[in-house]
Write a protein that holds these residues in place. Structure first.
Motif, PDB file in Angstrom:
ATOM      1  N   LEU A 404       0.819  -1.212   0.000  1.00 43.47           N
ATOM      2  CA  LEU A 404       0.000   0.000   0.000  1.00 43.47           C
ATOM      3  C   LEU A 404       0.853   1.262   0.000  1.00 43.47           C
ATOM      4  N   LEU A 423      -1.829  -6.157  -5.412  1.00 43.63           N
ATOM      5  CA  LEU A 423      -3.101  -6.245  -4.690  1.00 43.63           C
ATOM      6  C   LEU A 423      -4.033  -7.245  -5.368  1.00 43.63           C
ATOM      7  N   ARG A 436      -8.686  -5.370   5.555  1.00 45.74           N
ATOM      8  CA  ARG A 436      -7.831  -4.458   4.804  1.00 45.74           C
ATOM      9  C   ARG A 436      -8.574  -3.767   3.652  1.00 45.74           C
ATOM     10  N   ASP A 439      -8.736   0.187   3.389  1.00 45.66           N
ATOM     11  CA  ASP A 439      -7.546   0.880   2.881  1.00 45.66           C
ATOM     12  C   ASP A 439      -7.340   0.601   1.396  1.00 45.66           C
ATOM     13  N   VAL A 440      -7.586  -0.645   1.005  1.00 44.86           N
ATOM     14  CA  VAL A 440      -7.311  -1.035  -0.378  1.00 44.86           C
ATOM     15  C   VAL A 440      -8.270  -0.348  -1.341  1.00 44.86           C
TER      16      VAL A 440
END
Length: 1254
Positions: A404, A423, A436, A439-440
């Motif tokens: 990230l 990712l 997660r 955030d992703v």
């Protein structure tokens, strides 16, 4: 001793998920089976070399290449193809050339199907080991013609290494004679493998496969693995990627090491992994400029990392239940969804020590994510996914955090792209836990809009494409309830990318990702409705996306509060044509909040769409199609994007007028003075479009536009021009963009009836239009036409709105000033200035032309006239013709008013000007620029004739109509395809017009039979095969014969093979039909001679005409005339040919003349003697090429027409012609020529003394 079936270091998690492939225009089976079998069966006959061998090889390549996208169709046929080829290889009597040819065919099959599938079919019994090994041994590594043989033999040898017996059993007694030892098979294979790892051809790749199969054998690894690894590491240490040989050596060695650590058992490779990693660090591969070396380095690093870690399936990974699309859809139709709570099991090895080298491996893979080449980043991303699957949960989460970090705005687009790929890999493998996703998803939404301008380039296409791939992968990886909180954001971003992305690949990638989410997740709102409109193929057209698809999607979307807040800022990025990092940092893309009170029927929230009509670019869902190269702006012109964005805002403003007027418009006005050129340009265009959209809404209710725009907005619009002028922004490189934008603004504000009548801003606008038209020659050539059109359109709207004093009456002062000034500019020495003001005069409204029509038409007729001073001004003549036609449409037809409308007093002058331009064949360095003039003349003639036919058909005189139809028919028979199609369209339009019919059309009845109305749409007139057979039928109509034959002559003598072939065939078919009609044939020949006489010394016609005469005489089209001595046709043709080539230095003309003279010897009498005399003169021409060609053609002619000379001298004549060196000195040649004259019975030519010679 059987080889173990234990999983390799890659682990079971590396097995790819089976997916169904869909192919467009898919084949169903291997349809060339019989042909291929016959082809392989003939190899023994064609292997010797030459054309047959190359034809067979090329044909096999063509057959195999058809199946590159569907190689599985070859599987049922691979075995018999291999058996046929291996029979040749294993036959001891087969010559070396045949064996090499067989291996070439095997390589072609391998290239299409892939060596992994094909290898299994090679014989790999114990008995095959030594014969294959012997075949490899006798190969010459330096033979560049047989590299396919070495490649296939090494692959075959690698298969034989899988036999489940110890190689030592095959050695027998190694001591063949006392004192002499023979190498063991194990040593021979290793020696061969090592030698081929450092060659420069494809065999290096096969040697790496061989090493991986050989070294990992249980009986070989004990004695040879350490030795080979030492040899490999020494090679790496000694080699440098700065030299070509060093690159080759490192490439082969890295491939071998990567394959060994991939296929070898972990316990066998682990003792050497740390040493190899240290050596690899010392090679400094990331510093190399060789993409392949960096990729292999990343590949080897990840294999070393997997060796450090125990192979296992992470117990903590996210596991989605049913992934069947059919099952998912079935649950949705039943109103259910599979709800399975995510159960995270404790990691049993959480406390296990992670080997020291793992951290270094992860670090190198993270660096690889930022590499400058896509293939390296993609390999690093797969390595990250594989490594994370064997790490404890906490460490794997740290890896995700490091990935990230790639999405920082301090990182380059390469890091963003690599991060997206990583990712996607983590999500696909279940290693990206739902915790997660917050955030992703945030960074993926930013990546979907990533675009950064760098100089003349834009970067970000690959990032946006990879972001679409992430969305595609997430759809397959997660349960719907996991992605439910992010559905609004993801779906909105994908729809916007699919519709408004600049690049077709990114639009299609977003559409495919959206479709995958609709099918797999089932939670995307209005998913099917959107896909029906914005499918993969529909988003391929950019204009369609911006202006059509956006309005067709049948869904209800609400206005987002955050979108309304962020829309104007995003509009700034969109109208500039690019989006910067600062823009993205400013706009967090919060699209989740809805304003339920607004309820506007839209395909998305207006605020989002203000900004998303902007830039973009990229590949399809599969990230392998990503490119790290920077696309040129010329491919996706940002100016076009800004114009489309402005037009999209026009459409949007009509759906949300209040929001547009109160929120968007003020921000657009503030951006019209931005220091950024592109921002300024886009904002002005948007102001124009939004204002015009609001006017149209107000006009529907009979209200002024000021009901939507307040006084401040109106004043802001009025001040745009003056502010740009004061800041001198009309000058310099950006000046043309500003001029074009303000011209559009003038047009739209004039159409919007802004209350500016009598204001000084009108004078400023008029100055800008005039200055732009006057300086068109300073505008870049690719923008000139657009600038000219914008200025002319602005002038037309401005005059119509602000220069009318009373209804139908112009302000006399303004009229006098404009007309006088514009007519004076028509005599400007700059061609582009003439073009601009010609079109400007054509765009003037009727009330400004009233009383000045004759004066304007006279000026424009002067522009269309060709004079020696301006013969190259083809574009000004074209635009002058367009202006005349437009003026005629504007003023209409009215009897007895020559200064106000078209009437009997001026129509003949107009027709004369238009018809005079039908003979414009001006050429320059750009080619036949007269085509532009002739095309404009035809269009103008059609428009004027139809106008008169509707109003006063009696003004169309018979001779005028005849000339129009004949001239257009001539153009329809000429050689330029698109021009011929336009001429045919004009001809048929005039013929079939029936409201009312055009009067005095010659042979109307015959024409309607030849060209029935039903065939108009079905005939492709740009195709010579369809056009010429139809147009030659006009040769039977006397009125059209001359002009059609003139056009055909030019086509027959052209350069395009298809045009020559079809025009020649069509002419011959016509002449074949009139052979039995002497009158028709005589009329045709007379017309042909008349064309020759009229165009004597006209190079454009005379050279093609000579070629045409050669064709028709060669094919015996005038054989009927050869029965009469000194036929008038032959006599006149000979005289014209002599005049045409007299004193000519044109090689092509002389060569064509030679051919015609040779064919004319078939006419008996004095014509034959004169033709032979001309040929004898050409035998002593100053050009050696002409002398040699004449001798050659006379030789062939005398053999063809045996009655030309007596049988007693024929042999001697032929001998002189063939044995004389006609390119020798003229004195020698002249003696032989005179001898020929005596033999042929023609007088010897006499030298003419030069004037003034002593």
């Amino acid at each position: 001793m059987a080889l173990s079936d234990e999983p390799a270091a890659g682990g079971p998690e590396e097995e790819a998920e089976d997916e169904t492939l869909a192919f467009g225009a898919a084949l169903e089976a291997f349809g060339e089976s019989a042909e291929t079998r016959a082809l392989l069966g003939r190899l023994r006959e064609v292997h010797g070399g030459g054309a047959e061998r190359e034809v067979a090889l090329e044909r096999f390549r063509v057959i195999m290449d058809k199946y590159q996208e569907q190689p599985h169709l070859l599987d049922p046929h691979l075995e018999w193809m291999m058996n046929l080829l291996l029979d040749i290889v294993q036959d001891q009597t087969s010559p070396a050339s045949l064996v090499h040819l067989a291996f070439k065919f095997l390589y072609i099959i391998t290239k299409v199907r892939g060596y992994k599938t094909f290898l299994r079919l090679f014989p790999h019994e114990v008995a095959d080991v030594e014969p294959v090994l012997d075949l490899v041994t006798i190969q010459n590594p330096k033979d560049h013609e047989a590299w396919e043989t070495r490649y296939m033999l090494l692959l075959w040898l690698s298969v034989t290494c899988l036999i489940p017996f110890d190689f030592s059993r095959l050695d027998g007694n190694l001591l063949t004679q006392p004192g002499q030892a023979r190498m063991s098979i194990m040593d021979r294979i290793l020696q061969i493998a090592e030698s081929y790892l450092i060659v420069s051809d494809k065999a290096r790749d096969a040697a790496a496969v061989l090493v991986s199969r050989f070294i990992t054998r249980p009986d070989v690894k004990q004695s040879k693995m350490a030795e080979f690894l030492d040899w490999s590491l020494c090679n790496l240490a000694r080699s440098s990627f700065q030299t070509m040989q060093g690159v080759i050596t490192m490439d082969g060695t890295l491939q071998a090491l990567a394959q060994i650590f991939k296929h070898g058992k972990r316990e066998d490779c682990l003792p050497y992994a740390a040493t190899v990693l240290r050596c690899l660090d010392g090679c400094r591969l990331p510093e190399s400029n060789q993409t392949l070396l960096r990729k292999l380095g990343v590949k080897l690093v990840q294999r070393l990392g997997l060796t450090f870690l125990k192979p296992k399936v992470a117990a903590w990974r996210y596991q989605r239940g049913c992934r069947s699309l059919a099952a998912n859809l079935q649950l949705l139709t039943q109103g259910q969804s599979e709800q399975k709570p995510l159960i995270l099991t404790e990691d049993d090895d959480e406390d296990d020590d992670v080997p020291e080298g793992v951290e270094r491996v992860i670090e190198q893979l993270l660096v690889g994510l930022k590499d400058k080449d896509t293939v390296v980043r993609w390999s690093a991303a797969k390595g990250i996914g594989r490594m994370a699957g064997r790490l404890p949960r906490a460490l794997a989460d740290d890896v995700v955090g490091s990935v990230l970090d790639c999405f920082s705005f301090q990182e380059t687009d390469k890091a963003w792209h690599g991060g997206c790929l990583a990712l996607a890999e983590l999500g696909r493998r279940g290693l990206l836990l739902p915790s997660r996703l917050v955030d992703v998803v945030a960074v993926i939404l930013k990546a979907l809009t990533y675009d950064e301008k760098r100089g003349a380039c834009s970067v970000g296409t690959n990032v946006r494409d990879a972001a679409c791939y992430v969305c595609w992968a997430f759809a397959r990886a997660y349960e719907p309830q996991e992605l439910k909180p992010f559905v609004t954001a993801i779906s909105s971003a994908l729809v916007i990318a699919a519709v408004f992305d600049r690049d077709i690949n990114c639009r299609r990638a977003a559409s495919a990702a959206f479709q995958e989410n609709v099918g797999r997740q089932g939670t995307f709102p209005h998913g099917i409705d959107i896909l029906t409109t914005a499918d993969y193929f529909a988003v391929g057209n950019r204009s369609n996306c911006f202006l059509v698809i956006r309005w067709r999607a049948q869904l209800r979307a609400t206005v987002s509060l955050s979108a309304r807040r962020l829309g104007p800022q995003l509009a700034r990025a969109g109208l500039r044509g690019s989006i910067s990092r600062a823009d993205m940092e400013m706009f967090p893309l919060q699209i989740g909040v809805s304003d339920t009170q607004t309820g506007i029927e839209l395909t998305g929230t207006p605020g989002r769409l203000w900004g998303e009509t902007r830039r973009m670019g990229g590949p399809a869902v599969a990230p392998l199609s990503c490119s790290s190269s920077q696309p040129r702006w010329g491919v996706n012109d940002p100016q076009v994007i800004r114009e489309l964005a402005a037009r999209a805002l026009h459409n949007l403003a009509q759906q949300a007028p209040e929001f547009s007027a109160t929120q968007v418009f003020p921000r657009l006005l503030s951006m019209t003075l931005s220091p950024d050129l592109h921002m300024r340009h886009g904002s002005i265009l948007a102001c124009a479009e939004v204002a015009y959209a609001l006017y149209k809404l107000a006009a529907q209710e009979n209200r002024p536009v000021t009901d939507h725009l307040d006084e401040q907005a109106v004043q802001g619009l009025k001040q745009i021009h003056q502010q740009l002028y004061d800041r001198q922004l009309y000058r310099g490189l950006g000046g043309q963009l500003m001029r074009q934008a303000v011209c559009v603004l003038i047009e739209k504000l004039s159409l919007s009836k802004m209350p500016f009548r009598g204001d000084t801003v009108i004078d400023g606008w008029q100055w800008l239009i005039n200055d732009t038209l006057r300086h068109l020659h300073l505008i870049s050539s690719h923008s000139r036409q657009q600038m000219k059109d914008a200025a002319v359109s602005a002038l037309a709207a401005l005059c119509s709105e602000y220069y009318m004093k009373e209804p139908g009456e112009a302000d006399p002062a303004i009229q006098e000033e404009l007309i006088t000034q514009y007519l004076a500019e028509l005599r400007n020495p700059e061609e582009m200035t003439r073009c601009g003001f010609s079109l400007a005069l054509g765009a003037l409204p009727g009330f400004l032309l009233k009383g000045r029509l004759q004066q304007v038409l006279t000026g424009l007729r002067a522009v269309t006239h060709t004079s020696p001073e301006d013969v190259s001004f083809a574009e000004s003549r074209r635009d002058g013709l367009k202006a005349i036609a437009r003026i005629c449409q504007t003023v209409g037809v009215k009897a007895g008013a020559p200064d106000e409308a078209v009437c009997g007093e001026n129509v003949s002058q107009i027709y004369c000007a238009l018809l005079g331009c039908m003979d414009d064949y001006t050429t320059d360095s750009r080619g036949d620029v007269g085509t532009w003039v002739r095309k404009a003349a035809m269009t103008s003639l059609m428009d004027l004739t139809l106008l008169l036919a509707r109003s006063q058909p009696e003004l169309i005189e018979a001779h005028t109509c005849e000339r129009i139809m004949c001239c257009v028919a001539q153009q329809a028979s000429e050689k330029i395809d698109r021009f011929r199609a336009h001429a045919a369209s004009v001809f048929l339009t005039l013929l079939h017009f029936d409201s009312p019919p055009i009067p005095h059309v010659p042979h109307r009845g015959e024409l309607e039979k030849l060209f029935p109305r039903s065939d108009v749409a079905s005939v492709n007139w740009s195709a010579p095969s369809q056009a010429f057979p139809r147009i030659t039928q006009l040769l039977g109509l006397p009125t059209y014969r001359y002009h059609v034959l003139l056009g055909l002559v030019v086509s027959l003598g052209g350069l395009t093979e298809s045009t020559i072939r079809h025009s020649t065939q069509s002419l011959f078919e016509y002449m074949k039909g009139i052979q039995s009609d002497p009158q028709a044939l005589g009329s045709f020949s007379g017309t042909l001679l008349q064309i020759f006489e009229d165009n004597l010394l006209n190079e454009r016609v005379s050279v093609p005409l000579l070629k045409t005469l050669d064709h028709v005489l060669t094919h015996g089209c005038f054989d009927i005339f050869t029965t009469e001595e000194d036929h008038p046709f032959a006599v006149k043709l000979l005289a014209l040919c002599k005049k045409e080539i007299k004193n000519s230095k044109d090689i092509q003309k002389l060569l064509s003349g030679i051919a015609v003279f040779c064919e004319m010897v078939q006419f008996p009498g004095d014509v034959r003697r004169q033709a032979l005399l001309q040929l004898c003169l050409l035998l002593c021409h100053r050009f050696p090429l002409i002398r040699k060609t004449t001798a050659s053609q006379v030789y062939e002619t005398l053999l063809t027409y045996s009655d030309v000379v007596g049988a007693d001298v024929l042999d001697e004549v032929v001998t002189v012609l063939s044995d004389t060196a006609w390119d020798a000195e003229l004195a020698v040649v002249r003696e032989q020529r005179n001898r020929l004259c005596d033999l042929l019975g023609v007088p010897r030519p006499q030298l003419v003394p030069q004037p003034g010679a002593c």
